[in-house]
Design a protein around this motif. Structure first.
Motif, PDB file in Angstrom:
ATOM      1  N   GLU A  72       0.828  -1.203   0.000  1.00 54.22           N
ATOM      2  CA  GLU A  72       0.000   0.000   0.000  1.00 54.22           C
ATOM      3  C   GLU A  72       0.868   1.261   0.000  1.00 54.22           C
ATOM      4  OE1 GLU A  72      -2.576  -3.222   1.672  1.00 54.22           O
ATOM      5  OE2 GLU A  72      -0.529  -2.596   2.028  1.00 54.22           O
ATOM      6  N   ASP A  73       0.226   2.413  -0.215  1.00 58.84           N
ATOM      7  CA  ASP A  73       0.968   3.679  -0.199  1.00 58.84           C
ATOM      8  C   ASP A  73       1.287   4.081   1.247  1.00 58.84           C
ATOM      9  OD1 ASP A  73      -1.275   5.039   0.953  1.00 58.84           O
ATOM     10  OD2 ASP A  73      -1.996   5.663  -1.012  1.00 58.84           O
ATOM     11  N   ARG A  74       2.109   5.109   1.383  1.00 56.79           N
ATOM     12  CA  ARG A  74       2.611   5.521   2.691  1.00 56.79           C
ATOM     13  C   ARG A  74       1.501   5.921   3.651  1.00 56.79           C
ATOM     14  NH1 ARG A  74       5.070  10.516   4.428  1.00 56.79           N
ATOM     15  NH2 ARG A  74       5.035  11.249   2.295  1.00 56.79           N
ATOM     16  N   GLN A  75       0.513   6.661   3.183  1.00 60.91           N
ATOM     17  CA  GLN A  75      -0.585   7.114   4.045  1.00 60.91           C
ATOM     18  C   GLN A  75      -1.387   5.930   4.583  1.00 60.91           C
ATOM     19  OE1 GLN A  75      -3.233   9.876   2.133  1.00 60.91           O
ATOM     20  NE2 GLN A  75      -4.335  10.322   4.016  1.00 60.91           N
ATOM     21  N   GLU A  76      -1.719   5.010   3.714  1.00 60.19           N
ATOM     22  CA  GLU A  76      -2.481   3.833   4.134  1.00 60.19           C
ATOM     23  C   GLU A  76      -1.650   2.960   5.082  1.00 60.19           C
ATOM     24  OE1 GLU A  76      -5.111   0.326   1.979  1.00 60.19           O
ATOM     25  OE2 GLU A  76      -4.364   2.009   0.801  1.00 60.19           O
ATOM     26  N   ALA A  77      -0.355   2.838   4.787  1.00 56.34           N
ATOM     27  CA  ALA A  77       0.542   2.057   5.649  1.00 56.34           C
ATOM     28  C   ALA A  77       0.656   2.682   7.036  1.00 56.34           C
ATOM     29  CB  ALA A  77       1.915   1.943   4.999  1.00 56.34           C
ATOM     30  N   ALA A  78       0.749   4.013   7.096  1.00 54.59           N
ATOM     31  CA  ALA A  78       0.851   4.712   8.383  1.00 54.59           C
ATOM     32  C   ALA A  78      -0.419   4.517   9.213  1.00 54.59           C
ATOM     33  CB  ALA A  78       1.122   6.189   8.159  1.00 54.59           C
ATOM     34  N   ALA A  79      -1.561   4.577   8.573  1.00 51.76           N
ATOM     35  CA  ALA A  79      -2.833   4.387   9.279  1.00 51.76           C
ATOM     36  C   ALA A  79      -2.920   2.964   9.831  1.00 51.76           C
ATOM     37  CB  ALA A  79      -4.003   4.684   8.345  1.00 51.76           C
ATOM     38  N   TRP A  80      -2.515   1.983   9.026  1.00 53.25           N
ATOM     39  CA  TRP A  80      -2.519   0.583   9.469  1.00 53.25           C
ATOM     40  C   TRP A  80      -1.565   0.388  10.643  1.00 53.25           C
ATOM     41  CZ3 TRP A  80       1.708  -2.811   9.055  1.00 53.25           C
ATOM     42  CH2 TRP A  80       1.436  -4.124   9.447  1.00 53.25           C
ATOM     43  N   LYS A  81      -0.375   0.950  10.543  1.00 60.26           N
ATOM     44  CA  LYS A  81       0.628   0.822  11.615  1.00 60.26           C
ATOM     45  C   LYS A  81       0.084   1.392  12.925  1.00 60.26           C
ATOM     46  CE  LYS A  81       5.210   1.983  12.988  1.00 60.26           C
ATOM     47  NZ  LYS A  81       6.274   2.661  13.212  1.00 60.26           N
ATOM     48  N   ALA A  82      -0.521   2.559  12.874  1.00 62.42           N
ATOM     49  CA  ALA A  82      -1.074   3.190  14.078  1.00 62.42           C
ATOM     50  C   ALA A  82      -2.251   2.381  14.634  1.00 62.42           C
ATOM     51  CB  ALA A  82      -1.509   4.614  13.760  1.00 62.42           C
ATOM     52  N   ARG A  83      -3.144   1.971  13.765  1.00 62.32           N
ATOM     53  CA  ARG A  83      -4.339   1.231  14.183  1.00 62.32           C
ATOM     54  C   ARG A  83      -3.964  -0.099  14.841  1.00 62.32           C
ATOM     55  NH1 ARG A  83      -6.497   1.530   9.602  1.00 62.32           N
ATOM     56  NH2 ARG A  83      -5.944  -0.492   8.782  1.00 62.32           N
ATOM     57  N   ARG A  84      -2.980  -0.789  14.289  1.00 57.16           N
ATOM     58  CA  ARG A  84      -2.563  -2.108  14.785  1.00 57.16           C
ATOM     59  C   ARG A  84      -1.443  -2.038  15.820  1.00 57.16           C
ATOM     60  NH1 ARG A  84      -4.887  -7.079  13.139  1.00 57.16           N
ATOM     61  NH2 ARG A  84      -6.204  -6.614  11.372  1.00 57.16           N
ATOM     62  N   GLN A  85      -0.943  -0.822  16.074  1.00 54.55           N
ATOM     63  CA  GLN A  85       0.163  -0.602  17.015  1.00 54.55           C
ATOM     64  C   GLN A  85       1.365  -1.497  16.681  1.00 54.55           C
ATOM     65  OE1 GLN A  85      -1.782  -1.153  20.823  1.00 54.55           O
ATOM     66  NE2 GLN A  85      -2.484   0.962  20.826  1.00 54.55           N
ATOM     67  N   ILE A  86       1.774  -1.416  15.447  1.00 57.81           N
ATOM     68  CA  ILE A  86       2.895  -2.218  14.963  1.00 57.81           C
ATOM     69  C   ILE A  86       4.185  -1.652  15.560  1.00 57.81           C
ATOM     70  CG2 ILE A  86       4.129  -3.017  12.904  1.00 57.81           C
ATOM     71  CD1 ILE A  86       1.168  -4.022  13.201  1.00 57.81           C
ATOM     72  N   PRO A  87       4.983  -2.502  16.229  1.00 58.61           N
ATOM     73  CA  PRO A  87       6.188  -2.012  16.895  1.00 58.61           C
ATOM     74  C   PRO A  87       7.407  -1.867  15.981  1.00 58.61           C
ATOM     75  CG  PRO A  87       5.930  -4.339  17.340  1.00 58.61           C
ATOM     76  CD  PRO A  87       4.725  -3.908  16.534  1.00 58.61           C
ATOM     77  N   PHE A  88       7.257  -2.200  14.713  1.00 55.94           N
ATOM     78  CA  PHE A  88       8.369  -2.152  13.767  1.00 55.94           C
ATOM     79  C   PHE A  88       8.154  -1.046  12.743  1.00 55.94           C
ATOM     80  CE2 PHE A  88       7.449  -6.745  14.598  1.00 55.94           C
ATOM     81  CZ  PHE A  88       8.493  -6.966  15.483  1.00 55.94           C
ATOM     82  N   PRO A  89       9.244  -0.540  12.167  1.00 60.54           N
ATOM     83  CA  PRO A  89       9.075   0.387  11.042  1.00 60.54           C
ATOM     84  C   PRO A  89       8.359  -0.319   9.894  1.00 60.54           C
ATOM     85  CG  PRO A  89      11.328   0.450  11.875  1.00 60.54           C
ATOM     86  CD  PRO A  89      10.656  -0.721  12.525  1.00 60.54           C
ATOM     87  N   VAL A  90       7.463   0.405   9.239  1.00 55.28           N
ATOM     88  CA  VAL A  90       6.705  -0.121   8.108  1.00 55.28           C
ATOM     89  C   VAL A  90       7.204   0.586   6.852  1.00 55.28           C
ATOM     90  CG1 VAL A  90       4.413  -0.371   7.073  1.00 55.28           C
ATOM     91  CG2 VAL A  90       4.728  -0.701   9.543  1.00 55.28           C
ATOM     92  N   LEU A  91       7.514  -0.208   5.833  1.00 55.70           N
ATOM     93  CA  LEU A  91       8.112   0.307   4.609  1.00 55.70           C
ATOM     94  C   LEU A  91       7.163   0.193   3.419  1.00 55.70           C
ATOM     95  CD1 LEU A  91      11.543  -1.533   5.005  1.00 55.70           C
ATOM     96  CD2 LEU A  91      10.973   0.816   5.707  1.00 55.70           C
TER      97      LEU A  91
END
Length: 155
Positions: A72-91
């Motif tokens: 996915e694009d950066r905006q969608e990836a950032a929203a997913w990372k925040a929503r799921r509380q992903i502890p790793f950098p998402v690329l």
């Protein structure tokens, strides 16, 4: 697809903050594990990321930095990372998807994104690589753990 024992390509991706990620920046510092998700909406892939998070201490002990790559694009990836509380950098990809850079293409009539994992040591040599079309077989936990343990045995 990449091969174990070969040099890793110098991938240039982008994290969810817009910062450049270069695989070569980690050379000589730490090993890198990248899990390539089929999609942020894939429930199986999300379970794999949760397993990576539970194994975080083992990766830290092996001096391995974990990243999650998404198509996915950066905006969608950032929203997913925040929503799921992903502890790793998402690329994400700057041009195309991160998956394309390692040979994980779309299969089954171009509709299903392959997923997999890639472990690169501090010398920029691929120590583990795995990919699959079906998400249930795309995460090679045993292979990853064995490769991380191999890093500790042969730094």
């Amino acid at each position: 697809m990449l091969m174990t024992g070969s040099p890793a390509p110098d991938m240039v991706l982008e994290d969810t903050d817009g910062q450049a990620f270069r695989l070569s920046d980690h050379q000589g510092k730490n090993a890198v594990l990248i899990y390539f998700m089929r999609s942020t909406s894939c429930p199986v892939c999300n379970r794999h990321v949760q397993d990576l998070a539970r194994s975080r201490d083992e990766f830290v002990a092996g001096h391995v930095r974990v990243f999650v790559a998404v198509p996915e694009d950066r905006q969608e990836a950032a929203a997913w990372k925040a929503r799921r509380q992903i502890p790793f950098p998402v690329l994400t990809g700057r041009r195309g998807t991160p998956h394309e850079m390692v040979g994980l293409s779309r299969r089954l009539f171009g509709s299903m994104q392959q997923s997999g994992d890639l472990l690169v040591d501090i010398r920029n040599v691929i120590r583990h690589v795995h990919g699959a079309t079906l998400p249930t077989s795309a995460y090679d936990r045993k292979g990853i753990i064995a490769a991380v343990q191999g890093l500790r045995a042969h730094p």
